[in-house]
Design a protein around this motif. Structure first.
Motif, PDB file in Angstrom:
ATOM      1  N   UNK A   1       0.804  -1.225   0.000  1.00  0.00           N
ATOM      2  CA  UNK A   1       0.000   0.000   0.000  1.00  0.00           C
ATOM      3  C   UNK A   1       0.839   1.279   0.000  1.00  0.00           C
ATOM      4  N   UNK A   2       2.118   1.136  -0.231  1.00  0.00           N
ATOM      5  CA  UNK A   2       2.976   2.308  -0.299  1.00  0.00           C
ATOM      6  C   UNK A   2       3.528   2.770   1.021  1.00  0.00           C
ATOM      7  N   UNK A   3       3.337   1.965   2.072  1.00  0.00           N
ATOM      8  CA  UNK A   3       3.915   2.307   3.367  1.00  0.00           C
ATOM      9  C   UNK A   3       5.342   1.781   3.468  1.00  0.00           C
ATOM     10  N   UNK A   4       6.206   2.599   4.027  1.00  0.00           N
ATOM     11  CA  UNK A   4       7.583   2.220   4.289  1.00  0.00           C
ATOM     12  C   UNK A   4       7.761   2.069   5.794  1.00  0.00           C
ATOM     13  N   UNK A   5       8.296   0.926   6.219  1.00  0.00           N
ATOM     14  CA  UNK A   5       8.599   0.690   7.626  1.00  0.00           C
ATOM     15  C   UNK A   5      10.099   0.802   7.837  1.00  0.00           C
TER      16      UNK A   5
ATOM     17  N   UNK B   1       4.016  10.883   3.438  1.00  0.00           N
ATOM     18  CA  UNK B   1       4.080  12.291   3.835  1.00  0.00           C
ATOM     19  C   UNK B   1       4.278  12.486   5.329  1.00  0.00           C
ATOM     20  N   UNK B   2       3.948  11.427   6.135  1.00  0.00           N
ATOM     21  CA  UNK B   2       3.968  11.573   7.588  1.00  0.00           C
ATOM     22  C   UNK B   2       4.476  10.297   8.243  1.00  0.00           C
ATOM     23  N   UNK B   3       5.144  10.479   9.392  1.00  0.00           N
ATOM     24  CA  UNK B   3       5.600   9.344  10.188  1.00  0.00           C
ATOM     25  C   UNK B   3       4.541   8.942  11.221  1.00  0.00           C
ATOM     26  N   UNK B   4       4.439   7.627  11.486  1.00  0.00           N
ATOM     27  CA  UNK B   4       3.495   7.097  12.456  1.00  0.00           C
ATOM     28  C   UNK B   4       4.192   6.065  13.338  1.00  0.00           C
ATOM     29  N   UNK B   5       3.806   5.994  14.626  1.00  0.00           N
ATOM     30  CA  UNK B   5       4.365   4.954  15.484  1.00  0.00           C
ATOM     31  C   UNK B   5       3.640   3.635  15.254  1.00  0.00           C
ATOM     32  N   UNK B   6       4.235   2.545  15.706  1.00  0.00           N
ATOM     33  CA  UNK B   6       3.596   1.231  15.698  1.00  0.00           C
ATOM     34  C   UNK B   6       3.357   0.859  17.157  1.00  0.00           C
ATOM     35  N   UNK B   7       2.196   1.237  17.654  1.00  0.00           N
ATOM     36  CA  UNK B   7       1.931   1.082  19.079  1.00  0.00           C
ATOM     37  C   UNK B   7       2.925   1.894  19.868  1.00  0.00           C
ATOM     38  N   UNK B   8       3.403   1.322  20.957  1.00  0.00           N
ATOM     39  CA  UNK B   8       4.406   2.012  21.769  1.00  0.00           C
ATOM     40  C   UNK B   8       5.818   1.559  21.429  1.00  0.00           C
ATOM     41  N   UNK B   9       5.958   0.815  20.316  1.00  0.00           N
ATOM     42  CA  UNK B   9       7.291   0.411  19.904  1.00  0.00           C
ATOM     43  C   UNK B   9       7.879  -0.706  20.741  1.00  0.00           C
ATOM     44  N   UNK B  10       9.201  -0.719  20.855  1.00  0.00           N
ATOM     45  CA  UNK B  10       9.922  -1.798  21.509  1.00  0.00           C
ATOM     46  C   UNK B  10      10.580  -1.340  22.809  1.00  0.00           C
TER      47      UNK B  10
END
Length: 475
Positions: free
Chosen positions: A229-233, A255-264
């Motif tokens: 879907x065009x998302x880069x992790x 265009x924008x950064x997003x977290x993945x939950x609270x991360x590691x």
């Protein structure tokens, strides 16, 4: 058959020329005054000075000493003064050393599939990442500033015939690469400029220029993966992606950064060093962490788009880390790193997860796995710091066929105390590209980049393979 080399009488040689030995059982050195005008060992004998003579192996082999009696460490021959007679070079082959000199080297089955002189003179420093686009271009990232003799600062492209730079490149190392369906190349590392413009540890190449991804991250980017879907992790040693609290992993939507939950969360210095996506676009992450989003997860976890999930007990060991992740054609993830168990299985540094249970790959490998790459035929290639896969000696790179390990000739060697393979990529013709820190491959000079065509030669006809878009970083 055997071949005869004729030189002047009473001369002590360091013979820097050797011969391709397929089907050759022995050779004879004769002292003939008529040949006294031939070049000495310090010069390079032309092929015209070599006279090939067919004869019976049985007629001479019982009289001939093995070539090992005269072989020197550099692969040359040191013959006694006045030597005349036969020598048996069986088990050795012609190799061309750096600078063009010829020498004898032990023959190891499979070495003939390492391409001699690929991308010469190779990379001037370590290669950390490889990625391929759907047009067959190979991209390499690392610490180098020269690629194939051409200035290329930390990133370069191989177009099938030559290396070329991508603009002015980066000011520091590139550790991860990924290519999207439109041909955009994403690079991550510890750089702060790309193409001369500010780009904090992550950037995009559109074919002609570099672009930052917002204000980037506040720490090193070690791994990248793209979904459909065009998302880069991105994963790494950062805690912020632009102004977002990310804790070692984040998603860029264009265009924008997003977290993945609270991360590691983890002991010592957490990081995410490997990323890969399955067919449902679930993201698998590996690295140095023990908790994801408040859930215990030992060094590997799955993100389903809204929550993190452990893979049972994950992996364990003295200082466990997951360095590499890759999916095979059946959608099973393979995991490589530094560990001694996966779930309840004794697994040495490599294992496979089937969605509910862990499986071993024979007896594993004897040291770290830094990179993995599958092909469409069910093979999985592994690279790292290991020298044995199962009971097979296979320095730094090996192939798993689903039931057994196989060597790739004599593998890699290098001048540094610990050569290693950091990056692997398989193209649509089943060729395997190998990057890392090494100086020879299959007995041939090869500076930090190499090409193996063994499976391509054996299987010329198969379905096209879309390259896997992932990258991992070794230290």
């Amino acid at each position: 058959m055997h071949f005869r080399i004729m030189f002047p009488r009473a001369r002590r040689f360091l013979l820097a020329a050797a011969f391709a030995l397929a089907g050759v059982a022995s050779f004879t050195l004769s002292s003939l005054p008529a040949m006294a005008n031939l070049p000495s060992a310090s010069s390079h004998a032309e092929p015209s000075t070599l006279q090939w003579v067919a004869t019976s192996v049985a007629a001479i082999a019982h009289l001939a000493p093995p070539i090992a009696d005269f072989l020197q460490p550099g692969g040359t021959l040191d013959l006694p003064t006045g030597f005349a007679g036969s020598d048996v070079p069986a088990g050795h082959q012609l190799k061309r050393a750096s600078g063009g000199a010829l020498r004898f080297a032990p023959f190891v089955p499979g070495d003939e599939y390492w391409v001699d002189g690929f991308g010469e003179p190779g990379m001037a420093d370590t290669v950390h990442a490889l990625a391929m686009d759907e047009s067959g271009n190979l991209y390499a990232g690392g610490d180098f500033v020269i690629a194939g003799g051409v200035g290329a600062s930390r990133v370069a492209r191989w177009d099938g015939s030559a290396w070329g730079p991508l603009g002015s490149g980066m000011n520091h190392g590139v550790y991860a690469l990924a290519v999207d369906g439109q041909g955009n190349l994403y690079a991550g590392g510890d750089f702060t400029t790309a193409g001369g413009a500010d780009a904090n540890r992550i950037a995009r190449w559109d074919g002609s220029a570099w672009h930052p991804l917002g204000s980037g991250t506040d720490g090193t980017v070690m791994s990248l993966a793209l979904d459909g879907q065009g998302n880069l992790y991105a994963g790494g040693r950062f805690t912020m992606a632009e102004d977002v609290n990310a804790n070692y992993i984040a998603r860029w939507d264009g265009s924008t950064w997003h977290p993945l939950g609270s991360g590691m969360v983890g002991y010592w210095y957490p990081y995410v060093s490997a990323l890969a996506l399955d067919r449902q676009n679930d993201l698998y992450a590996g690295g140095q962490f023990t908790n994801t989003g408040g859930v215990d997860a030992n060094y590997i976890a799955r993100w389903d788009g809204s929550a993190w999930h452990p893979l049972r007990r994950g992996v364990e060991g003295a200082y466990p880390t997951v360095w590499a992740l890759a999916f095979d054609g059946q959608g099973n993830p393979y995991v490589g790193g530094n560990f001694t168990s996966a779930g309840d299985q004794h697994a040495r540094n490599i294992a496979r997860w089937d969605g509910s249970a862990w499986h071993i790959l024979g007896s594993g490998v004897n040291y770290f796995v830094y990179t993995l790459a599958p092909d469409r035929q069910g093979n999985v290639y592994a690279g790292g710091k290991f020298t044995y896969a199962g009971s097979i000696m296979t320095p730094y790179v090996a192939r798993w066929d689903g039931s057994a390990w196989h060597s790739l000739g004599s593998g890699m060697w290098g001048y540094r105390p610990y050569p290693y393979v950091n990056a692997l990529a398989v193209d649509g013709q089943r060729n395997l590209y190998v990057g890392g820190s090494f100086k020879t491959v299959g007995g041939k000079p090869s500076s930090n980049i190499a090409l193996w065509i063994g499976e391509a030669v054996r299987y010329r006809s198969f379905s096209p393979f879309v390259p896997t878009r992932y990258s991992t970083l070794a230290p």
